[in-house]
Design an enzyme around this catalytic site. Structure first.
Site, short mmCIF file in Angstrom:
data_model
loop_
_atom_site.label_atom_id
_atom_site.label_comp_id
_atom_site.label_asym_id
_atom_site.label_seq_id
_atom_site.Cartn_x
_atom_site.Cartn_y
_atom_site.Cartn_z
N GLU A 1 0.86 -1.06 0.10
CA GLU A 1 -0.01 0.00 -0.16
C GLU A 1 0.99 1.45 0.14
OE1 GLU A 1 -3.40 0.90 3.03
OE2 GLU A 1 -1.33 1.50 3.94
N ASP B 1 -9.95 1.72 6.57
CA ASP B 1 -9.73 1.68 4.99
C ASP B 1 -10.95 2.40 4.25
OD1 ASP B 1 -7.72 -0.19 5.16
OD2 ASP B 1 -9.03 -1.66 3.94
#
Length: 380
Positions: A66, A264
């Site tokens: 990420e 998230d």
């Protein structure tokens, strides 16, 4: 409607609301410089030797696909090729999986010394790697080996959708029958914040020719999915969701709770706003961005640090990443209009970068919002 892909025009929302052009550009550059070259309490970019570097997740003290892919995207947007290449070489050196069912994917977590913490990938890293590499190819031209950016991007996308076919062991990153991205390869549910139809539109132009129809279908499938995953009244989505969009309540013994609007999930509205900016295909995106801003500015104006169910129920917990909330609420102004959009921009402009242990996630979303709202998050 026509997005920036067709018009070549990228809105500077800050300027539209009266902020000075020179100050806007200074803030963009300062944000990047702080993240990459600030003091030890600010930065999370670390150079290694002559030609590598990594991004540290300061909350978990590891290196994640990420963060590495976010760093690469930030670098290509800011025209910083040396830093881009350093990050990509570290990724290919330490995170690349060379054998087994996850061969040619990237281990989603490594220690800062490069040793792998995980044997498998996280799909959001792969899709950001591919997009950043395509942009690098188009902005700077291809090099050789791992620096032939376009070849590397196509190879990533090939693995993502063809694993599991005869002679190609492993699990794909997409549910290929639904054209929907998975949370992880060996599961049957999704993460709404992984859905990037604006990326898939470009993959449909630059991926292997035989796969381009798949990516066109994936863009439309993800847009339709986001209608289901975002609550029609609040605009909030869950962190994990079933393929019908309902919050995923299972696997809490493995992953913890993720059926709420929490870390998230903040990225979902930012992605929707970016899809509207770049392609402008789905007017619902303006509507849902407006509803999310209305939820925060009118219904929960005193609880921007709250944690909510998708229907807006306020829970006792507090947001782990409150600066990220402010950033994405502002980025929603790429699609939303009116006084709430103006208020979200004001709050973001007046909010500094986060300091301390948890700064990594907040400040990346901050940087992306700063780029997008200043007209500097572009297609190359």
């Amino acid at each position: 409607m026509a997005g920036a892909f067709e018009t070549g025009k990228y809105r500077n929302v800050f300027a539209e609301y009266g902020y000075p052009e020179a100050e806007i550009q200074r803030r963009v550059e300062q944000t990047f410089e702080t993240i990459f070259y600030g003091n030890e309490e600010e930065r999370f970019y670390h150079e290694v030797g002559a030609d590598m570097a990594y991004i540290e997740d300061t909350g978990n003290h590891d290196v994640r696909t990420e963060g590495m892919s976010y760093g690469m995207m930030a670098c290509v947007q800011m025209n910083r090729r040396e830093e881009f290449d350093r990050l990509w070489k570290w990724t290919r050196t330490y995170m690349y999986i060379e054998d087994g069912p996850c061969k040619n994917y990237f281990a989603w977590s490594c220690a800062t010394d490069g040793s792998k913490n995980a044997e498998g990938p996280a799909p959001d890293g792969e899709e950001y790697f591919a997009m950043a590499l395509f942009f690098a190819a188009n902005r700077w031209g291809n090099g050789t080996g791992i620096f032939h950016y376009a070849d590397e991007a196509r190879a990533i996308l090939r693995e993502c959708i063809h694993k599991g076919e005869p002679g190609h062991p492993g699990e794909p990153m997409w549910d290929t029958s639904r054209h929907l991205i998975k949370f992880i390869t060996n599961c049957n549910f999704s993460d709404p914040s992984y859905h990037l139809p604006h990326f898939y539109e470009l993959f449909a132009r630059w991926a292997d020719e035989d796969d381009r129809e798949f990516w066109r279908d994936a863009a439309e499938a993800s847009r339709a999915y986001l209608h289901l995953a975002c609550h029609p009244d609040t605009g909030l989505s869950a962190e994990y969701a079933e393929y019908d969009g309902t919050p995923h309540e299972g696997h809490q013994e493995i992953f913890g709770r993720h059926d709420w609007y929490y870390s998230d999930a903040y990225r979902t509205i930012a992605n929707i706003a970016m899809d509207w900016l770049w392609f402008g295909r789905d007017p619902w995106q303006q509507e849902i961005a407006g509803k999310l801003q209305s939820f925060y500015c009118e219904k929960q104006s005193g609880h921007w640090d709250g944690v909510f169910l998708t229907d807006g129920t306020l829970l006792r917990e507090r947001a782990l990443h409150p600066v990220a909330v402010i950033a994405v609420n502002a980025e929603a102004s790429l699609a939303a209009k009116g006084e709430n959009a103006k208020e979200c921009i004001r709050r973001f402009w007046e909010t500094p970068l986060r300091t301390g242990e948890r700064r990594y996630y907040d400040n990346f979303l901050y940087l992306f919002a700063m780029l997008a709202l200043s007209g500097n998050y572009r297609i190359y």
